[in-house]
Design a protein around this motif. Structure first.
Motif, PDB file in Angstrom:
ATOM      1  N   GLU A   9      48.160  43.767  43.409  1.00 11.60           N
ATOM      2  CA  GLU A   9      47.251  44.779  42.872  1.00 11.60           C
ATOM      3  C   GLU A   9      46.612  44.217  41.608  1.00 11.60           C
ATOM      4  OE1 GLU A   9      47.220  49.267  41.009  1.00 11.60           O
ATOM      5  OE2 GLU A   9      48.906  48.666  42.254  1.00 11.60           O
ATOM      6  N   LEU A  10      45.334  43.961  41.701  1.00 12.07           N
ATOM      7  CA  LEU A  10      44.607  43.423  40.558  1.00 12.07           C
ATOM      8  C   LEU A  10      44.036  44.554  39.723  1.00 12.07           C
ATOM      9  CD1 LEU A  10      42.640  40.524  42.299  1.00 12.07           C
ATOM     10  CD2 LEU A  10      44.758  40.372  40.983  1.00 12.07           C
ATOM     11  N   THR A  11      44.165  44.399  38.416  1.00 10.71           N
ATOM     12  CA  THR A  11      43.564  45.339  37.473  1.00 10.71           C
ATOM     13  C   THR A  11      42.906  44.524  36.376  1.00 10.71           C
ATOM     14  OG1 THR A  11      45.486  45.486  36.019  1.00 10.71           O
ATOM     15  CG2 THR A  11      45.424  47.020  37.899  1.00 10.71           C
ATOM     16  N   ASN A  14      45.630  42.905  34.217  1.00 11.53           N
ATOM     17  CA  ASN A  14      46.452  41.768  34.643  1.00 11.53           C
ATOM     18  C   ASN A  14      45.652  40.595  35.220  1.00 11.53           C
ATOM     19  OD1 ASN A  14      45.779  42.430  37.309  1.00 11.53           O
ATOM     20  ND2 ASN A  14      47.827  43.146  37.854  1.00 11.53           N
ATOM     21  N   ILE A  15      44.340  40.712  35.292  1.00 15.98           N
ATOM     22  CA  ILE A  15      43.532  39.712  35.987  1.00 15.98           C
ATOM     23  C   ILE A  15      43.647  38.320  35.358  1.00 15.98           C
ATOM     24  CG2 ILE A  15      41.381  40.243  34.750  1.00 15.98           C
ATOM     25  CD1 ILE A  15      41.690  39.289  38.460  1.00 15.98           C
ATOM     26  N   ILE A  18      47.011  36.695  36.266  1.00 19.04           N
ATOM     27  CA  ILE A  18      47.126  36.308  37.675  1.00 19.04           C
ATOM     28  C   ILE A  18      46.212  35.136  38.005  1.00 19.04           C
ATOM     29  CG2 ILE A  18      46.761  37.084  40.052  1.00 19.04           C
ATOM     30  CD1 ILE A  18      47.807  39.833  39.167  1.00 19.04           C
ATOM     31  N   VAL A  19      44.979  35.141  37.510  1.00 15.14           N
ATOM     32  CA  VAL A  19      44.066  34.037  37.822  1.00 15.14           C
ATOM     33  C   VAL A  19      44.520  32.747  37.139  1.00 15.14           C
ATOM     34  CG1 VAL A  19      42.309  34.320  36.000  1.00 15.14           C
ATOM     35  CG2 VAL A  19      41.645  33.466  38.243  1.00 15.14           C
ATOM     36  N   HIS A  33      40.361  35.453  45.315  1.00 16.88           N
ATOM     37  CA  HIS A  33      40.554  36.909  45.333  1.00 16.88           C
ATOM     38  C   HIS A  33      40.347  37.487  43.931  1.00 16.88           C
ATOM     39  CE1 HIS A  33      42.083  40.730  46.783  1.00 16.88           C
ATOM     40  NE2 HIS A  33      43.095  40.703  45.929  1.00 16.88           N
ATOM     41  N   CYS A  34      40.875  36.819  42.937  1.00 23.07           N
ATOM     42  CA  CYS A  34      40.707  37.258  41.541  1.00 23.07           C
ATOM     43  C   CYS A  34      39.242  37.218  41.129  1.00 23.07           C
ATOM     44  CB  CYS A  34      41.526  36.382  40.591  1.00 23.07           C
ATOM     45  SG  CYS A  34      43.304  36.576  40.749  1.00 23.07           S
ATOM     46  N   PHE A  37      37.364  40.009  42.694  1.00 24.86           N
ATOM     47  CA  PHE A  37      37.668  41.247  41.983  1.00 24.86           C
ATOM     48  C   PHE A  37      36.826  41.344  40.713  1.00 24.86           C
ATOM     49  CE2 PHE A  37      39.981  43.321  38.524  1.00 24.86           C
ATOM     50  CZ  PHE A  37      40.157  44.593  39.043  1.00 24.86           C
TER      51      PHE A  37
END
Length: 122
Positions: A9-11, A14-15, A18-19, A33-34, A37
């Motif tokens: 779940e990307l927000t 948190n992007i 995660i990236v 995907h990041c 988004f």
């Protein structure tokens, strides 16, 4: 990696974490995907919430590709490989008998080298 991409779940909170992780582990699908988004997020909200200072500068190119793909730019012959999704690049590499591992840049380079090699052999 594909399973994780489907469940993460990307927000905007948190992007960057995660990236940055995806980049450090060479997880091309997750990185794409990041970027997708980010390119679809509200630009003003992203600018306010995301600290791009913490994002490695080398990822700017990936973000620009996501924007171009979203807006349909670069779909000419020369730009087609540059805007293809990682899964499309992997499929094309597989069809040409090339390695399907590696980053977007590595896949594009291998496909282009394969095409150049095929032209010189013909």
């Amino acid at each position: 990696e594909a399973c994780y991409v489907d469940t993460v779940e990307l927000t905007l909170d948190n992007i960057v974490e995660i990236v940055t992780y995806a980049d450090s582990k060479n997880l091309a699908l997750l990185k794409e995907h990041c970027m997708d988004f980010l390119s679809s997020a509200n630009k003003i909200e992203a600018a306010e919430k995301v600290s791009f200072d913490d994002m490695p500068s080398r990822l700017v190119k990936d973000l620009m590709v996501a924007f171009a793909r979203r807006e349909g730019e670069g779909l000419s012959e020369g730009g087609a490989l540059s805007t293809m999704r990682v899964s499309q690049l992997r499929k094309l590499a597989h069809e040409k008998g090339l390695s399907v591992d590696g980053s977007r840049e590595m896949l594009i380079e291998a496909i282009r080298d394969g095409e150049e090699g095929g032209e010189t052999e013909a």
